[in-house]
Design an enzyme around this catalytic site. Structure first.
Site, mmCIF file in Angstrom:
data_model
loop_
_atom_site.group_PDB
_atom_site.id
_atom_site.type_symbol
_atom_site.label_atom_id
_atom_site.label_comp_id
_atom_site.label_asym_id
_atom_site.label_seq_id
_atom_site.Cartn_x
_atom_site.Cartn_y
_atom_site.Cartn_z
ATOM 1 C CG HIS A 77 -0.256 -0.038 2.540
ATOM 2 N ND1 HIS A 77 0.540 0.980 3.027
ATOM 3 C CD2 HIS A 77 -0.248 -0.995 3.509
ATOM 4 C CE1 HIS A 77 0.993 0.680 4.212
ATOM 5 N NE2 HIS A 77 0.544 -0.527 4.544
ATOM 6 C CB CYS B 280 1.707 -3.719 4.931
ATOM 7 S SG CYS B 280 0.159 -4.224 5.723
#
Length: 340
Positions: free
Chosen positions: A151, A159
């Protein structure tokens, strides 16, 4: 009267249903913007053309943790994939090695299949796509975790975080690949570039066997410039199995499609890795012995000077009190008062 009431009730229900439907559509992208549909720039499209590709061609994404880079590869008209662009990863969570459980703040490693359903245009981190963790390999090992994304926003909690501009372009490339008829793209996540030199540096890692497992998929892509077909059996990755039926992740592994060049490389690399690992072990033992010897010499020097200091202190302390050296009292002569 009753008919009118039910007609009005029906109208209200329809209006509520429409309102909910419209609200869901308007909330599909947070803030109602259209960032997930921003077209690819003319420069990107021209760059794809220059390498013999196009927006609708297939793609592969590779991530390397230690180098903090994400690569986008695109299929060409000739069938092979070529590197289109490398993007800097702002941040990822944890250390080198796979993810094990929810909340360990570790970013995953391995092979993942990204479908349109894993694309997230309403991410709180600008745009995102889900890695698909846990995949078949992760599940058979009992690993847990959710919402592991690639992202924007340069902030990571398990992430891979990109810049907003970076994820916008990657997202658009994936979107156009899906529009071109591709049902998925492959995401390959590695701790580092899978060379024997890098593996040897981490030869004592508990993850070494896992890394050697996924290295086969890395080598196949490096040699053929096409993504390998992957599955899981005997609780490990298998690449290019001979059959097409899904495998039992804990069951026996079938034969694989023969690739003599790849087999020869894997065998040569295994021998090279063993030699490099042994050399690294010997060097580490030698360094540890040298450090121990240096520490021992330092302790001996400190003891030597400490002993000298004690001796000097004793000498000067004895001169101040002569009687302390003999244990007797010295009687001084009394001056005579008689004149000669």
């Amino acid at each position: 009267m009753t008919a009118t009431f039910f007609q009005r009730l029906g109208a209200v229900v329809i209006l509520l249903w429409l309102a909910v439907g419209l609200a869901a559509c308007s909330n599909f992208v947070k803030g109602g913007d259209n960032r997930h549909n921003i077209p690819l720039s003319g420069g990107v499209i021209q760059g794809l053309r220059n390498m013999g590709s196009s927006p609708g061609q297939g793609m592969v994404v590779r991530i390397f943790k230690e180098e903090s880079v994400l690569e986008v590869w695109k299929a060409t008209g000739a069938g092979a994939y070529r590197l289109f662009k490398t993007y800097e990863i702002c941040a990822y969570s944890g250390d080198l090695g796979p993810k094990f459980k929810e909340g360990d703040r570790q970013s995953p490693e391995g092979f993942y299949t990204i479908t349109p359903g894993l694309m997230n245009p309403r991410s709180n981190y600008y745009l995102a796509f889900n890695t698909g963790f846990p995949n078949k390999f992760d599940r058979v090992h009992g690993r847990t975790g959710s919402d592991l994304m690639v992202h924007g926003d340069c902030s990571s909690r398990g992430c891979y975080a990109m810049t907003d501009a970076g994820i916008a372009e990657i997202y658009a490339l994936a979107r156009e690949a899906f529009k071109g008829g591709n049902t998925s793209f492959q995401l390959q996540i590695f701790p580092f570039r899978m060379t024997t030199a890098n593996l040897a540096k981490h030869a004592t890692s508990p993850h070494l066997d896992f890394w050697k497992d996924i290295k086969e998929g890395y080598d196949y892509f490096e040699m053929t410039r096409t993504p390998p077909v992957w599955d899981v059996c005997e609780k490990q990755y298998i690449f290019n199995p001979a059959g097409s039926a899904p495998l039992n992740a804990a069951g026996p592994c079938p034969a694989t499609v023969s690739n003599p060049a790849l087999t020869a490389k894997l065998q040569a690399d295994e021998a090279d890795l063993a030699n490099k690992a042994e050399a690294a072990r010997v060097a580490a033992e030698k360094k540890a012995a040298e450090e121990a010897a240096l520490k021992e010499r330092g302790a001996a020097v400190n003891n030597f000077f400490s002993g000298i200091g004690s001796g000097i202190g004793g000498i000067f302390g004895g001169q101040g009190r002569p009687e302390a050296q003999t244990g007797t009292t010295t009687t001084l002569p009394t001056p005579s008062t008689q004149r000669p």
